[in-house]
Design a protein around this motif. Structure first.
Motif, PDB file in Angstrom:
ATOM      1  N   ARG A   1       0.833  -1.212   0.000  1.00 23.61           N
ATOM      2  CA  ARG A   1       0.000   0.000   0.000  1.00 23.61           C
ATOM      3  C   ARG A   1       0.862   1.255   0.000  1.00 23.61           C
ATOM      4  NH1 ARG A   1      -3.755   0.942   5.177  1.00 23.61           N
ATOM      5  NH2 ARG A   1      -1.729   1.319   6.143  1.00 23.61           N
ATOM      6  N   ALA A   2       1.900   1.254   0.824  1.00 27.98           N
ATOM      7  CA  ALA A   2       2.809   2.405   0.898  1.00 27.98           C
ATOM      8  C   ALA A   2       3.519   2.616  -0.436  1.00 27.98           C
ATOM      9  CB  ALA A   2       3.830   2.193   2.016  1.00 27.98           C
ATOM     10  N   ASP A   3       3.951   1.504  -1.064  1.00 29.48           N
ATOM     11  CA  ASP A   3       4.632   1.599  -2.366  1.00 29.48           C
ATOM     12  C   ASP A   3       3.692   2.172  -3.429  1.00 29.48           C
ATOM     13  OD1 ASP A   3       6.941   0.556  -1.313  1.00 29.48           O
ATOM     14  OD2 ASP A   3       6.586  -1.488  -2.027  1.00 29.48           O
ATOM     15  N   GLU A   4       2.434   1.701  -3.425  1.00 30.30           N
ATOM     16  CA  GLU A   4       1.466   2.173  -4.423  1.00 30.30           C
ATOM     17  C   GLU A   4       1.180   3.662  -4.242  1.00 30.30           C
ATOM     18  OE1 GLU A   4      -1.949  -0.310  -3.981  1.00 30.30           O
ATOM     19  OE2 GLU A   4      -1.019  -2.051  -4.939  1.00 30.30           O
ATOM     20  N   ALA A   5       1.021   4.099  -2.995  1.00 30.05           N
ATOM     21  CA  ALA A   5       0.748   5.516  -2.730  1.00 30.05           C
ATOM     22  C   ALA A   5       1.935   6.381  -3.155  1.00 30.05           C
ATOM     23  CB  ALA A   5       0.436   5.719  -1.245  1.00 30.05           C
ATOM     24  N   SER A   6       3.147   5.922  -2.862  1.00 28.83           N
ATOM     25  CA  SER A   6       4.351   6.671  -3.246  1.00 28.83           C
ATOM     26  C   SER A   6       4.468   6.767  -4.762  1.00 28.83           C
ATOM     27  CB  SER A   6       5.616   6.006  -2.679  1.00 28.83           C
ATOM     28  OG  SER A   6       5.597   6.020  -1.279  1.00 28.83           O
ATOM     29  N   ARG A   7       4.219   5.642  -5.450  1.00 33.33           N
ATOM     30  CA  ARG A   7       4.289   5.637  -6.919  1.00 33.33           C
ATOM     31  C   ARG A   7       3.238   6.558  -7.527  1.00 33.33           C
ATOM     32  NH1 ARG A   7       5.669  -0.009  -6.564  1.00 33.33           N
ATOM     33  NH2 ARG A   7       3.468  -0.570  -6.679  1.00 33.33           N
TER      34      ARG A   7
ATOM     35  N   ALA B   1       4.040   9.624  -9.936  1.00 34.78           N
ATOM     36  CA  ALA B   1       3.457   9.679 -11.280  1.00 34.78           C
ATOM     37  C   ALA B   1       2.724  10.996 -11.499  1.00 34.78           C
ATOM     38  CB  ALA B   1       2.500   8.497 -11.477  1.00 34.78           C
ATOM     39  N   TRP B   2       2.011  11.475 -10.474  1.00 34.77           N
ATOM     40  CA  TRP B   2       1.283  12.746 -10.564  1.00 34.77           C
ATOM     41  C   TRP B   2       2.258  13.898 -10.772  1.00 34.77           C
ATOM     42  CZ3 TRP B   2       0.464  17.567  -8.511  1.00 34.77           C
ATOM     43  CH2 TRP B   2      -0.788  18.154  -8.690  1.00 34.77           C
ATOM     44  N   LEU B   3       3.334  13.917  -9.985  1.00 35.67           N
ATOM     45  CA  LEU B   3       4.334  14.984 -10.101  1.00 35.67           C
ATOM     46  C   LEU B   3       5.007  14.965 -11.475  1.00 35.67           C
ATOM     47  CD1 LEU B   3       5.999  14.785  -6.564  1.00 35.67           C
ATOM     48  CD2 LEU B   3       4.700  16.717  -7.456  1.00 35.67           C
ATOM     49  N   LYS B   4       5.309  13.751 -11.959  1.00 38.96           N
ATOM     50  CA  LYS B   4       5.956  13.638 -13.269  1.00 38.96           C
ATOM     51  C   LYS B   4       5.034  14.112 -14.385  1.00 38.96           C
ATOM     52  CE  LYS B   4       9.288  10.016 -12.104  1.00 38.96           C
ATOM     53  NZ  LYS B   4       9.684   8.599 -12.270  1.00 38.96           N
ATOM     54  N   CYS B   5       3.736  13.786 -14.270  1.00 44.77           N
ATOM     55  CA  CYS B   5       2.776  14.248 -15.273  1.00 44.77           C
ATOM     56  C   CYS B   5       2.683  15.777 -15.266  1.00 44.77           C
ATOM     57  CB  CYS B   5       1.398  13.641 -15.018  1.00 44.77           C
ATOM     58  SG  CYS B   5       1.257  11.912 -15.492  1.00 44.77           S
ATOM     59  N   LYS B   6       2.623  16.335 -14.069  1.00 36.51           N
ATOM     60  CA  LYS B   6       2.536  17.801 -13.972  1.00 36.51           C
ATOM     61  C   LYS B   6       3.799  18.446 -14.548  1.00 36.51           C
ATOM     62  CE  LYS B   6       0.757  21.260 -10.822  1.00 36.51           C
ATOM     63  NZ  LYS B   6       0.517  21.660  -9.431  1.00 36.51           N
ATOM     64  N   TYR B   7       4.912  17.828 -14.314  1.00 37.68           N
ATOM     65  CA  TYR B   7       6.210  18.304 -14.820  1.00 37.68           C
ATOM     66  C   TYR B   7       6.242  18.232 -16.344  1.00 37.68           C
ATOM     67  CZ  TYR B   7      11.379  18.286 -15.252  1.00 37.68           C
ATOM     68  OH  TYR B   7      12.685  18.557 -15.576  1.00 37.68           O
ATOM     69  N   MET B   8       5.762  17.113 -16.907  1.00 42.76           N
ATOM     70  CA  MET B   8       5.843  16.912 -18.356  1.00 42.76           C
ATOM     71  C   MET B   8       4.832  17.755 -19.130  1.00 42.76           C
ATOM     72  SD  MET B   8       8.441  15.123 -18.723  1.00 42.76           S
ATOM     73  CE  MET B   8       8.402  14.852 -20.487  1.00 42.76           C
TER      74      MET B   8
ATOM     75  N   TYR C   1      14.189  10.699 -16.987  1.00 42.21           N
ATOM     76  CA  TYR C   1      13.860   9.499 -16.211  1.00 42.21           C
ATOM     77  C   TYR C   1      12.344   9.385 -16.002  1.00 42.21           C
ATOM     78  CZ  TYR C   1      18.848   9.683 -15.354  1.00 42.21           C
ATOM     79  OH  TYR C   1      20.201   9.730 -15.522  1.00 42.21           O
ATOM     80  N   VAL C   2      11.594   9.777 -17.033  1.00 44.00           N
ATOM     81  CA  VAL C   2      10.133   9.718 -17.015  1.00 44.00           C
ATOM     82  C   VAL C   2       9.695   8.683 -18.042  1.00 44.00           C
ATOM     83  CG1 VAL C   2       8.036  10.993 -17.605  1.00 44.00           C
ATOM     84  CG2 VAL C   2       9.803  12.085 -16.220  1.00 44.00           C
ATOM     85  N   GLU C   3       8.700   7.857 -17.666  1.00 45.45           N
ATOM     86  CA  GLU C   3       8.220   6.811 -18.569  1.00 45.45           C
ATOM     87  C   GLU C   3       6.890   7.213 -19.188  1.00 45.45           C
ATOM     88  OE1 GLU C   3       8.399   2.096 -18.151  1.00 45.45           O
ATOM     89  OE2 GLU C   3       6.604   2.890 -17.178  1.00 45.45           O
TER      90      GLU C   3
END
Length: 738
Positions: free
Chosen positions: A572-578, A582-589, A617-619
């Motif tokens: 659960r912690a891993d999923e929340a962190s990911r 992902a949200w930050l990377k999308c906002k960045y891109m 380093y964004v997928e």
């Protein structure tokens, strides 16, 4: 009568869904009309009604067994006099209607938490009320506020927990030191990252005679959290509920209240702290010759960073070494024992793949400034090896005492994953393979043998994907990846509940008594989900015993429940962190739409290829429709997409150049398109008009021009492409100048 199958609804952002079956068999597809009366995460009974042309089972929901009381997070909208909330998680599939008096203090556009008051039906949307207002979508840290509620991460301590934490002392008292070894004169030090705030572990090493040969004495001192967090106390109940600290960029949701995690338990420099010590004798070949555990009181003589230690090891006459000259020899001793432990690791055949970990660097407002790779140095590795050694001793100590406890178990690949890996290695011409009962050394040999191949990254990724996830369980079956017969987690009790349990068990063994698990809260949905997933993998044994094995005792069952709970909450912690990353990377891109980058294919699927950008380093996904005007077929054995007409192949490790074409913040998805040869002329022609190839403005254009270009009809772009192609053919027909 057709069989009714139980499972959990997994919604899809496109309106359809699946029933993830409890028995572990293939998912049942649900068309959009079947999803109208159910919600993502509902537990249902379903029937298979047909199979489509692809052989996919299609089903119908016959009963909703349980609807977990999960809040829905989304943005409040006011459209044509109607209030509704559009869920942030698109898997919910439909908006929630909000009656006029149920909006609370929320304003249109704000992010809110909704509690359902009426479920959805075939002919009606779900109805709810605003339970909590989180704020504006662009508020700093909003992505974390959404994630902790979306994944049910406990983020507020109970009043009883905080009251008990306040009642604890601010420092080690004289009475706390009773029956402890005084190590305050031993120069133990902590080595952590620059941004670390809680210090679990301290280390010290000195040369020692081991038997008749030279070796080392290695001390690993770990914060004695169990001294302050009593079994079954209010702090213990909250810690068990969380099971782990959750790490986000710029914020941590700790397992323990701050007074403990950053204060009383943290091994801060130049203050007395209580600790549990694993005291080891290690031979010149890196074997653990002997060990002992004991409670102690320590005084950290220095707080080092990895960067600082790496600089000292690289140059013992440099400025960092001069500043810390009293500790330089101790660090060199640590480096020596690390190299011996590393030799033993290689001898064991432990799997060691080099992967690139990244770190998101944010500004004060929480916006990404850059994404950088984490560089692993000998400073990181020497601490890692010291911690591994202490964890192995802990597992051995518990196992030898025959006391129940939690092991960190990592099993070898499943039969299905072994077959996929064997077929893949054969298809790409790797002369090595794995046996029916593979050993970690076999994986390491393949990794070493293929290190210099151009597709080495692809091969190592496939080796890694064939592994199972590690779990916590009282039934020890070893750690496959590390090649240990027994392994557990002892070294991080400030941030992991299993480590706290291991400390309590070790203390009980030392005191010649038995540790009893407390009556803790019933494990939640995440625990149930993992339990079902693990149960579905159990197969009937090939050789039956003459006498059936006795059922596990209540004691073992309690430890199994604790292990499942901790494993599930780790996921659960891993999923929340990911999700936050992902949200930050999308906002960045979103700020880089239309820009081109080089990248590498990190996965191939039936619907396209995933590409990770070299510099960012964004997928993102290059959909199969963007790969060109031909039919591409997915080759499972080679894990690649191949064009039937041209034979062009896209496999893991393939180098490509892509353009950022679309960013979906709600869906956490980034889409790329391939930049193919011959498009330079198009790009040049469009640049003259101030527009990039996909209708996105070039970097020199204004934001206003960007919006205009994005809104431009596709027909004008097609006309321009046709004109450019005509011009290009004329250029090609000319004779080259000599």
């Amino acid at each position: 009568m057709l069989d009714e199958i139980e499972g959990v609804i997994q919604g899809h952002r496109d309106g359809h869904g699946f029933v993830v079956r409890d028995d572990g068999e293939g998912d049942i597809y649900l068309p959009p009309n079947e999803m109208r009366a159910v919600l993502h995460k509902d537990r249902v009974k379903a029937r298979i009604v047909r199979h489509d042309r692809r052989g996919r089972a299609e089903g119908r929901v016959v009963e909703i067994i349980e609807r977990p009381p999960h809040p829905i997070i989304g943005r409040l909208l006011h459209e044509s006099g109607v209030w509704l909330v559009a869920p942030e998680d698109k898997r919910y599939g439909q908006d929630v209607l909000i009656p006029k008096g149920a909006t609370g203090l929320a304003k249109p556009g704000q992010v809110v938490v909704v509690e359902l008051t009426e479920p959805p039906s075939l002919y009606g949307q779900p109805v709810g009320r605003v339970k909590e207002v989180l704020g504006e979508i662009d508020d700093p840290g909003m992505e974390i506020e959404i994630a902790v509620r979306k994944y049910g991460v406990p983020h507020e301590f109970s009043d009883a927990c905080l009251a008990l934490a306040r009642s604890l002392p601010d420092k080690v008292r004289p009475q706390d030191k009773a029956h402890r070894v005084d190590l305050t004169d031993v120069p133990l030090v902590t080595i952590d990252g620059e941004d670390a705030r809680d210090f679990d572990d301290a280390v010290y090493c000195e040369p020692a005679k081991v038997g008749r040969t030279k070796g080392w004495r290695l001390l690993v001192a770990i914060a004695d959290v169990s001294n302050y967090v009593e079994t079954g106390s209010a702090i213990d109940i909250d810690a068990y509920d969380r099971a782990t600290s959750v790490y986000f960029p710029r914020r941590v949701i700790p397992m323990l209240p701050e007074k403990l995690s950053n204060g009383l338990c943290s091994l801060n420099p130049e203050v007395e702290r209580l600790c549990m010590v694993c005291d080891m004798l290690i031979t010149g070949t890196g074997e653990i010759y002997a060990y002992q555990f004991y409670p102690a009181v320590m005084w950290s003589h220095a707080r080092f960073t990895y960067t600082e230690v790496a600089a000292i090891l690289a140059n013992t006459n440099g400025p960092e070494a001069v500043r810390r000259k009293e500790r330089v020899q101790d660090l060199l001793n640590l480096h020596d024992v690390y190299r011996a432990l590393l030799k033993a690791r290689m001898q064991r055949g432990a799997v060691d793949f080099e992967t690139t970990e990244t770190q998101i660097v944010c500004d004060e407002s929480g916006r990404i400034e850059r994404i950088v790779p984490r560089t692993r140095t000998d400073a990181h590795r020497l601490i890692e090896e010291a911690m591994l050694a202490a964890n192995v001793c802990s597992a051995d100590f518990i196992q030898e005492s025959k006391h129940p406890g939690l092991f960190r178990v990592h099993e070898g690949p499943t039969p299905e994953k072994k077959d996929i890996l064997r077929n893949y290695l054969k298809a790409i011409g790797v002369p090595l393979t794995i046996t029916e009962e593979p050993q970690p050394a076999e994986f390491q040999r393949i990794a070493e043998a293929t290190r210099d191949r151009p597709d080495s990254q692809q091969i190592h990724t496939m080796l890694l994907r064939s592994m199972q996830q590690a779990i916590y369980t009282p039934i020890n079956s070893g750690h496959f990846g590390l090649a240990y017969d027994a392994y557990t987690h002892f070294t991080s009790p400030i941030r992991r509940y299993p480590d706290l349990l291991v400390h309590r068990v070790i203390k009980a063994i030392l005191a010649r008594r038995k540790y009893e698990l407390p009556a803790l809260p019933t494990p939640g949905e995440a625990h149930e989900k993992l339990a079902r997933r693990l149960a579905s993998k159990v197969r009937a044994p090939a050789h039956k015993l003459k006498k059936p094995a006795p059922p596990p005792s209540r004691d073992v069952q309690a430890w199994e429940a604790a292990g499942l709970h901790c494993s599930a909450n780790e996921r659960r912690a891993d999923e929340a962190s990911r999700d936050v990353e992902a949200w930050l990377k999308c906002k960045y891109m979103r700020e880089h739409l239309g820009e081109e980058y080089s990248g590498v294919v990190t996965a191939a699927t039936t619907f396209g290829i995933f590409v990770t950008l070299d510099q960012m380093y964004v997928e993102g996904l290059v959909h199969i429709t963007e790969l060109g005007g031909e039919y591409f077929k997915f080759d499972e054995a080679r894990q690649e997409l191949r064009g039937e007409r041209t034979g062009i192949r896209y496999a893991i490790g393939s180098r490509v150049r892509v353009q950022v074409s679309r960013v979906d913040l709600d869906g956490r998805k980034i889409d790329f398109r391939l930049v193919r040869e011959g498009e330079e002329l198009i790009a040049r022609a469009m640049k003259e008009k101030g527009v990039a190839p996909t209708g996105v403005p070039t970097k020199t254009s204004t934001k206003r021009a960007a919006k205009k270009a994005l809104a431009e009809p596709a027909s004008s772009i097609h006309g321009l492409r046709a004109a450019v192609k005509k011009a290009a053919s004329k250029v090609k027909s000319r004779k080259p100048r000599r």
